[in-house]
Scaffold this motif. Sequence first.
Motif, mmCIF file in Angstrom:
data_model
loop_
_atom_site.group_PDB
_atom_site.id
_atom_site.type_symbol
_atom_site.label_atom_id
_atom_site.label_comp_id
_atom_site.label_asym_id
_atom_site.label_seq_id
_atom_site.Cartn_x
_atom_site.Cartn_y
_atom_site.Cartn_z
ATOM 1 N N MET A 42 -29.619 -17.195 19.610
ATOM 2 C CA MET A 42 -30.276 -16.349 18.618
ATOM 3 C C MET A 42 -30.743 -17.221 17.451
ATOM 4 O O MET A 42 -29.969 -18.013 16.914
ATOM 5 N N ARG A 73 -30.172 -9.953 24.326
ATOM 6 C CA ARG A 73 -29.483 -9.801 23.049
ATOM 7 C C ARG A 73 -30.529 -9.498 21.985
ATOM 8 O O ARG A 73 -31.560 -10.188 21.907
ATOM 9 N N ARG A 75 -31.447 -8.271 17.792
ATOM 10 C CA ARG A 75 -31.001 -8.205 16.401
ATOM 11 C C ARG A 75 -32.063 -7.482 15.596
ATOM 12 O O ARG A 75 -33.261 -7.725 15.759
ATOM 13 N N VAL A 83 -31.984 -2.008 15.356
ATOM 14 C CA VAL A 83 -31.650 -2.718 16.586
ATOM 15 C C VAL A 83 -31.576 -1.754 17.766
ATOM 16 O O VAL A 83 -31.939 -2.097 18.888
ATOM 17 N N ASP A 121 -24.192 -9.619 11.888
ATOM 18 C CA ASP A 121 -24.063 -11.067 11.727
ATOM 19 C C ASP A 121 -23.735 -11.393 10.268
ATOM 20 O O ASP A 121 -23.548 -10.496 9.435
ATOM 21 N N GLU A 127 -26.624 -6.359 15.567
ATOM 22 C CA GLU A 127 -26.931 -6.966 16.856
ATOM 23 C C GLU A 127 -26.348 -6.121 17.987
ATOM 24 O O GLU A 127 -25.404 -5.367 17.785
#
Length: 144
Positions: A42, A73, A75, A83, A121, A127
């Motif tokens: 990421m 994945r 974010r 998200v 995060d 996320e």
Amino acid sequence: MSFTGDLLDGYAALIAAAGIGTVRSDGSAYQASETAITFGAMPSEPDRAITLTAYPVRDDPSLSDSVVGLQVRTRGGSDPHDVEGLADALFDLLHHPQAHTVGAIRVVQALRNSGGPLGRDENNRWERSDNYYVTVNRPTANRT
């Protein structure tokens, strides 16, 4: 390139063509307003990002069928709905298309197998991760 690299590049191009994210294969910086599409890790910026990673799930010993896990994945910003909206758009695009081509790879089907929130995060951005099982045609010298 490699089979896995071709598959990831194909999915990145598919996501970009759908207007969900942007691929910068030349290494240039993403704009703050863009949703980055990256591979493996990421990125620290921009806030919105999609990271694609592939992993083996199952390979038929004699037929050319393989199942590849595609971890998607995502974010978003500080709003958890951001998200979720990004993951929903990806689900609408990726889940259950049958008999199509991604890049140069023949995909039999793709199904979301699991997914869930990953929390925030260090910059308060939400996320999540979703795992799609992609059944592909992957003939080799040892499989027909």
